[in-house]
Structure formats: C-alpha cells, structure tokens
Design an enzyme around this catalytic site. Structure first.
Site, PDB file in Angstrom:
ATOM      1  N   ARG A  87      74.917  21.020  -5.924  1.00 47.58           N
ATOM      2  CA  ARG A  87      76.343  21.009  -5.622  1.00 47.58           C
ATOM      3  C   ARG A  87      77.156  20.380  -6.753  1.00 47.58           C
ATOM      4  NH1 ARG A  87      74.279  19.991  -0.269  1.00 47.58           N
ATOM      5  NH2 ARG A  87      74.960  21.528   1.257  1.00 47.58           N
ATOM      6  N   ASN A 119      82.750  22.253  -2.374  1.00 51.53           N
ATOM      7  CA  ASN A 119      81.752  21.348  -2.929  1.00 51.53           C
ATOM      8  C   ASN A 119      82.030  21.020  -4.399  1.00 51.53           C
ATOM      9  OD1 ASN A 119      79.836  20.564  -0.964  1.00 51.53           O
ATOM     10  ND2 ASN A 119      79.131  22.689  -0.830  1.00 51.53           N
ATOM     11  N   HIS A 177      77.544  14.463   1.666  1.00 56.19           N
ATOM     12  CA  HIS A 177      77.319  15.877   1.971  1.00 56.19           C
ATOM     13  C   HIS A 177      76.539  16.572   0.867  1.00 56.19           C
ATOM     14  CE1 HIS A 177      77.941  19.760   3.830  1.00 56.19           C
ATOM     15  NE2 HIS A 177      78.690  20.214   2.844  1.00 56.19           N
ATOM     16  N   MET A 227      78.600  27.934   7.304  1.00 58.36           N
ATOM     17  CA  MET A 227      79.659  27.009   6.879  1.00 58.36           C
ATOM     18  C   MET A 227      80.982  27.391   7.524  1.00 58.36           C
ATOM     19  SD  MET A 227      80.417  24.273   5.201  1.00 58.36           S
ATOM     20  CE  MET A 227      81.912  23.816   6.083  1.00 58.36           C
TER      21      MET A 227
END
Length: 312
Positions: A87, A119, A177, A227
């Site tokens: 990410r 992200n 995350h 997502m």
C-alpha cells in the site's frame, strides 16, 4: 442527507455508488465525482434504479459542484495496487490526489464528515488532517480512515474457521490499515476461542488479505467489490448516526488522545457530530498486546510521512 463519492468512476467508487443508491434513506442525495469523463454517465446508469435517492454525476478537475451541501464525503480516488506493490508504493501518486480533493472539501463543505478510503490510509488520513488544519477547519471528530474492510474480512474468516454465520460475528480491529498495523482483537469475540497458533495464523491472513486479492486478480486490480461493500457499511452507519440514531458503533482510524499514535483505529460511538465517543480497546491477549507494541513504530512512521508531505 447528501453523500458525495469522490473517485466514483473507479472500481471501488462504482461498487460503493451502487450500494448507496440502493441503501441510502429515501430522500437522500448522492453525488458522484471523478476526473474521468464517464462519471455523469455512471450517475445516469444508476439513476434508472428505482429507489428514492437522487443522483447526479460530475467530472473534470473541479469537484466543487459535487461537494456543495455534502454531509458525508467518501474519497476512493487514486491508483490501485498491482502485484508486487504494497500500500505504501501508492503513496507517491495518491498523496497528491488526496491533498487536492481535501483542499476542495475545506473550501466547499468544511463541516462534512470525511471518510478516506484511498490507500495508504495510515498516511492519507494524516495528509487530510494537515490540509484541513492549514485551512482552519479541522475537526478530529469528522475525519475518518475507513478500515471497515479489515472488520468484514475478519468476520468472514472467523465465521469460516469456526462454522458460524458471518452475520453473527463482529470482530473489533484496531491499529492501522496495512500489514502489521492491522490488529484484529480475536480474544474479544463472544463465544469463540482460538489456540495461539490459530490466532497467529488468522491475524496474518487478515493482514495479508488485500494481497491475496491483488494476486488472485493477476494484475487486473485490487479489492474493489469488498471494499465498496465495506465503505458502504461505514458510510451508511455514519448517515444513520448523523440523523440521530443512537448506539451506532464502528471501528475507524481517527485522531484520538495519542496514547498509541496520533491516529489509531478503534471502536467509535458515532453521533450527530461525527465521533461521539472513542471507546476503550478493552483487555488484550498477550499475543495482541505484543502485536500492538510491535506495530507502533511502523504506524508512527506512516503518519509522519503524511504530516511531512504537507508541512515540508
């Protein structure tokens, strides 16, 4: 209630828009924005779905028309992961995109609740906070990193492993995350227990689930549909809380008291002004406590990267 989706022509954005068109309360407005010229067409396509949610699409450089009067803004704009990327490789492109969009939010709808999906969330939320702060409109109860995908994945994987219905399982996930910063609190699921090995393996699977999807799609994208579902769940919870529903709790990545890091994902009681209460993370198992201690350096570096992007 008006919800704006920025990045609405992308894989996540379209899935999210479809779910919101179907599930927002009657009388809501949904506005879609993306730089891509197809966006007004995505809105026309969705407008044929028979729900009492008004929808409009906007494209081009200027997100202002989409943002006017928005109560909730969900940002999914940016580039997606490809195999071999993590990410943080997305940072160079996505940091600039988030900065630009949040500057427009600060001007047009500074009181909106903002959920960042783009992200690397650990870093992009810090960027958003610094942009809002510079504009003099930052409210830490109204800026969220959307980590809900970690929660729904945890619920799914735990249910599979333990033979439960996924709808009966709710796993709190704390930290950040990405990678090691994702920490599912498996010890806090009522009526379910894990051996130490199970907990370690399951935690790793949850942390690496995004990579599982990226590799399975073989260069054709990253997790967009799950997502979209996760972002819709979070967005709808926020809308319900803003409309006065009591007892709405979701985990998200927010600025807290700084006990662990400036931004930290934890269970939140949502209310009419965004975060009403940052709830305790409770008692952790030895494995969880160790994982928490081990991740904080990574998390703090991710946050610093975002702060420096705006302030240097």
């Amino acid at each position: 209630m008006k919800v704006a989706v920025l990045g609405a022509a992308g894989g996540i954005g379209q899935a999210l828009a479809l779910l919101l068109k179907n599930q927002l309360p009657s009388g809501s407005e949904l506005s879609l924005y993306d730089i891509a010229p197809v966006t007004p067409g995505v809105a026309v396509d969705l407008s044929h779905i028979p729900t009492a949610v008004k929808i409009k699409g906007f494209s081009g450089e200027d997100a202002t028309p989409a943002l006017e009067g928005a109560d909730v803004v969900l940002i999914s704009a940016g580039v997606a992961r490809k195999p071999g990327m993590d990410r943080s490789d997305l940072f160079n492109v996505n940091a600039g995109i988030v900065k630009n969009l949040v500057q427009q939010i600060a001007k047009t709808c500074p009181k909106a609740c903002v959920g960042i999906i783009t992200n690397p969330v650990n870093t992009t939320v810090a960027i958003a906070a610094e942009v809002l702060k510079k504009a003099g409109v930052y409210d830490k109860n109204k800026l969220f990193g959307v980590t809900t995908l970690d929660i729904i994945r945890s619920n799914t994987f735990v249910a599979e492993l333990k033979g439960k219905l996924p709808t009966e399982v709710e796993v709190p996930v704390i930290g950040g995350h990405s990678g090691v910063t994702i920490l599912p609190l498996l010890s806090q699921i009522p009526g379910v227990s894990f051996t130490e090995q199970e907990a370690a393996e399951l935690t790793k699977r949850i942390q690496n689930a995004g990579t599982e999807v990226v590799e399975a799609k073989a260069g054709g994208g990253s997790a967009t549909l799950s997502m979209g579902q996760a972002a819709a769940r979070f967005g709808l919870s926020l809308v319900r809380a803003l409309q006065g529903e009591k007892g709405v709790v979701e985990c998200a990545y927010v600025e807290g008291d700084g006990q662990y890091a400036r931004f930290f994902s934890q269970p939140l009681l949502l209310g009419k002004n965004g975060v009403e209460e940052r709830k305790s993370i409770g008692t952790l198992s030895t494995f969880e406590q160790h994982s928490l201690d081990a991740m904080l350096d990574t998390l703090k570096k991710d946050i610093q990267l975002g702060e420096d992007f705006i302030n240097k």
